[in-house]
Design a protein around this motif. Structure first.
Motif, PDB file in Angstrom:
ATOM      1  N   ASP A 174      13.031 -11.925 -43.924  1.00 23.94           N
ATOM      2  CA  ASP A 174      14.054 -12.760 -44.559  1.00 23.94           C
ATOM      3  C   ASP A 174      14.092 -14.160 -43.945  1.00 23.94           C
ATOM      4  O   ASP A 174      13.700 -14.346 -42.793  1.00 23.94           O
ATOM      5  CB  ASP A 174      15.408 -12.069 -44.362  1.00 23.94           C
ATOM      6  N   ASP A 175      14.573 -15.124 -44.710  1.00 19.93           N
ATOM      7  CA  ASP A 175      14.801 -16.497 -44.215  1.00 19.93           C
ATOM      8  C   ASP A 175      13.552 -17.103 -43.605  1.00 19.93           C
ATOM      9  O   ASP A 175      13.632 -17.849 -42.616  1.00 19.93           O
ATOM     10  CB  ASP A 175      15.912 -16.523 -43.150  1.00 19.93           C
ATOM     11  N   GLU A 231      14.120 -17.939 -52.420  1.00 16.69           N
ATOM     12  CA  GLU A 231      15.560 -17.719 -52.425  1.00 16.69           C
ATOM     13  C   GLU A 231      16.298 -18.959 -52.890  1.00 16.69           C
ATOM     14  O   GLU A 231      15.838 -20.077 -52.689  1.00 16.69           O
ATOM     15  CB  GLU A 231      16.048 -17.425 -50.995  1.00 16.69           C
TER      16      GLU A 231
HETATM   17 CA    CA Z   1      17.627 -14.980 -46.882  1.00 17.52          CA
END
Ligand code: CA
Ligand code: C2E
Ligand code: CA
Ligand code: CA
Length: 274
Positions: A174-175, A231
């Protein structure tokens, strides 16, 4: 500033004190929040890009504080990570998400896993039991971890990632692109998906650096055989941009904001007829 004396301090101190007090109060309230049933989950659609097909939902935690109203996870999760409450809270998130997703058609539910949970004992057993209890097939669960989970003790981390994937679960990074992001993580750790942080997607129109970064991550994903989710896609322009950069999936307000569990089937209907 210190030598200048009390002036600066007096301006400064009450604010700091106030902040510490409010954080402390929040921490106290957080301790009772699980039992008081103040948490619920919302679900945000995730789409595949080539076919514009809905693939699943990310479960996101919401806390409705009895007097302060909704408090952002960006505010309370760091506190819960510091005092360890994220372990029982995260377990509640996972069990609830699996129990909700079992009634959906054949799409995945993605659950965020804090680095603190990642380092807690018995994670794999807990995940196994959550799936079994809900009756959710492992392939319908995806776990999202940030690279802070990978920073120390990489042997143990790799082992846990392998064990999770051996259960048939998918794991995403993630991220990606912020913080300590390192390309070597992608080789060293077995991920199924990279999620490109929305700070890059949001600046694609004005920043050549963001374009280069998104393009690079997308092509890296394609070389490694790993999905790449952009995202925070909010506009059609951004959607075209990330598609052109080679991302394979998207998540963002353009396709849908996080919705209540009761609204998921309507969201599925809407998104499958696009
Ligand atoms: Ca994220
Ligand atoms: P995240 O995992 O990166 O989740 C995506 C965040 O971006 C969510 O914020 C989502 O509502 C927001 N978002 C999605 N699309 C868009 C968009 O198009 N534009 C904008 N401006 N924002 C968008 P949210 O729900 O406030 O969560 C913030 C962070 O809190 C999450 O970031 C995650 O790090 C953490 N978090 C949320 N739920 C959980 C949880 O159950 N467990 C853990 N450990 N962390 C959680
Ligand atoms: Ca996430
Ligand atoms: Ca984030």
């Amino acid at each position: 500033a210190k030598a200048k004396g009390r002036g600066a301090y007096q301006l400064f101190e009450p604010e700091m004190e106030e902040e510490a007090r409010s954080r402390h109060a929040l921490e106290q309230d957080l301790r009772g929040a699980l039992e008081a049933r103040e948490f619920h989950l919302v679900f945000q659609p995730q789409m595949r890009l080539d076919s514009s097909e809905l693939t699943g939902f990310e479960a996101l935690l919401r806390w409705k504080h009895p007097s302060r109203g909704f408090i952002s996870p960006a505010e309370f999760i760091p506190i819960a990570e510091e005092n360890g409450l994220i372990v029982p809270i995260g377990e509640w998130v996972l069990r609830s998400a699996c129990a909700t997703a079992v009634s959906w058609p054949d799409v995945t539910v993605a659950v965020n896993l804090s680095p603190v949970q990642f380092r807690s004992r018995g994670l794999v057993a807990m995940v196994t039991s959550a799936l079994a209890e809900a009756g959710l097939p492992p392939r319908r669960l995806e776990l999202e971890v940030t690279e802070t989970a990978l920073l120390d003790d990489s042997e143990a981390t790799i082992e846990i990632l392998h064990q999770l994937r051996a259960l048939g679960i998918r794991v995403s990074l993630d991220d990606f692109g912020v913080g300590y992001s390192s390309l070597s993580y992608l080789r060293k750790f077995p991920f199924d998906r990279i999620k490109i942080d929305r700070s890059f997607v949001g600046t694609l129109g004005e920043s050549p650096e963001s374009v280069a970064i998104v393009r690079t991550i997308a092509s890296l994903g394609s070389v490694l055989g790993v999905e790449t989710t952009a995202e925070g896609v909010e506009t059609e322009e951004q959607l075209d941009f990330v598609r052109e950069c080679g991302c394979t999936a998207v998540q963002g307000y353009y396709f849908g904001k996080p919705c209540l569990a009761s609204e998921v089937s309507r969201t599925i209907e809407t998104l499958t007829t696009i």
